[in-house]
Design a protein around this motif. Structure first.
Motif, short mmCIF file in Angstrom:
data_model
loop_
_atom_site.label_atom_id
_atom_site.label_comp_id
_atom_site.label_asym_id
_atom_site.label_seq_id
_atom_site.Cartn_x
_atom_site.Cartn_y
_atom_site.Cartn_z
N GLN A 13 5.27 7.98 -4.06
CA GLN A 13 4.00 7.79 -3.37
C GLN A 13 3.90 8.64 -2.10
OE1 GLN A 13 3.75 3.57 -2.78
NE2 GLN A 13 3.40 3.13 -4.94
N PRO B 281 3.11 11.60 0.02
CA PRO B 281 2.29 12.79 -0.25
C PRO B 281 3.11 14.07 -0.15
CG PRO B 281 1.84 11.94 1.94
CD PRO B 281 2.71 10.92 1.27
N ASP C 10 -2.99 15.48 -1.80
CA ASP C 10 -2.85 14.04 -1.99
C ASP C 10 -2.91 13.29 -0.66
OD1 ASP C 10 -0.38 14.94 -1.09
OD2 ASP C 10 0.67 14.48 -2.95
N LEU C 11 -3.15 14.04 0.45
CA LEU C 11 -3.40 13.42 1.75
C LEU C 11 -4.17 14.42 2.61
CD1 LEU C 11 -2.95 11.11 3.84
CD2 LEU C 11 -0.87 12.31 4.54
N GLU D 111 -13.16 10.72 -0.08
CA GLU D 111 -12.63 9.36 -0.29
C GLU D 111 -13.07 8.81 -1.63
OE1 GLU D 111 -12.00 6.68 3.33
OE2 GLU D 111 -13.75 7.86 3.94
N GLN E 36 -6.57 10.27 -0.42
CA GLN E 36 -6.19 9.47 0.74
C GLN E 36 -6.48 10.25 2.02
OE1 GLN E 36 -2.08 8.28 0.84
NE2 GLN E 36 -2.37 6.87 2.53
N PHE F 293 -6.17 10.15 6.28
CA PHE F 293 -5.63 9.55 7.50
C PHE F 293 -6.50 10.04 8.65
CE2 PHE F 293 -3.12 9.85 11.37
CZ PHE F 293 -2.47 8.63 11.43
#
Length: 282
Positions: A22, A24, A83-84, A101, A106, A108
């Motif tokens: 999981q 990134p 992936d982030l 989104e 994902q 931040f």
């Protein structure tokens, strides 16, 4: 008991592996300060693209550019399959961020509003690193230095200052805006602290009436500008800062980015305000 133990061991191993999966591996930063924070938190090797002006540390210059002051390159970001995404809350376009989104990427969001929050941001980013200890150490170092600065300047006399942000129009900042608190830690008293606007447009008359003891401006890659305070020459005798030549410039990225380098700005400003205090006693 042995089969149960082996089953528990198998579950634990799967959980650890899943946790690692999981993490990134392809990260995009959409603001210069999030790029800088990512490197400080140990995520540099995972960055695949960044925004314009992501120039620190030097290795960030090699990253592809997918965002600027006009917006973000949505199609290119999707093509890079991150992936982030590290985004600036309030600085990146909300509509495009909402689309990302909705597509399951994902995000931040970073928006440190205090010096202490910089350390918190580093720790939060550490969760995405293979070695979270890097971020924890960076956060601990930041807090330690911040505490030292606070203690060293806690009982010093206040120095009234004016922060010149542009000249046409002439602007400044309020007491709640970044980087006002960088000055506050050194005992700086913002003459426009009570402004209801974050970055108010001000007049020369307002500055003269408020009698700043020191004047500050920020400089970029070209270095300090010897003419930045030239618009005040006609009022040299009316403004204490001009009369005593207590005019200072600070590196813009240190001062304006909420990153660990903000402490370099704080150390510089504290030294400059100490110079003002020393002159007051002579």
């Amino acid at each position: 008991m042995k089969p149960i133990f082996l089953l528990l061991l198998s579950v634990l191993s799967f959980t650890i592996q899943a946790s690692e999966i999981q993490k990134p591996q392809r990260i995009i930063s959409l603001a210069p300060h999030t790029t800088e924070l990512a490197y400080a938190a140990g995520l540099g090797e995972k960055l695949i693209a960044a925004s314009d002006y992501s120039d620190y540390p030097p290795q960030a210059l090699a990253l592809e550019r997918v965002a600027n002051y006009r917006g973000i390159k949505l199609e290119r970001i999707l093509a890079l399959k991150p992936d982030l995404i590290l985004a600036w809350k309030g600085g990146n376009p909300p509509r495009e961020m909402a689309k990302l989104e909705q597509l399951g990427i994902q995000i931040f969001y970073s928006h440190p509003t205090s010096l202490a929050a910089i350390a918190d941001s580093l720790e939060a980013l550490g969760q995405f690193a293979e070695e979270p200890s890097v971020a924890r150490q960076a956060a601990d170092d930041f807090r330690h230095t911040l505490t030292q600065l606070e203690q060293a300047n806690r009982h010093k006399s206040a120095v009234r200052y004016f922060y010149q942000l542009g000249s046409s129009p002439l602007m400044s900042m309020s007491g709640n805006s970044w980087p006002s608190q960088v000055f506050s830690i050194c005992g700086g008293e913002n003459i426009f602290a009570d402004s209801p606007v974050a970055y108010p447009q001000v007049s020369k008359e307002q500055v003269i009436v408020r009698q700043p003891e020191a004047m500050f401006a920020a400089f970029g890659s070209a270095g300090p500008d010897p003419q930045v305070f030239s618009l005040w020459q006609s009022w040299r005798e009316q403004i204490p800062a001009m009369k005593r030549q207590q005019l200072y410039q600070v590196e813009v990225d240190w001062l304006n980015r909420p990153t660990p380098r903000a402490l370099l700005a704080a150390k510089t400003i504290c030294k400059q305000l100490d110079e003002v205090r020393q002159r007051e006693t002579e």
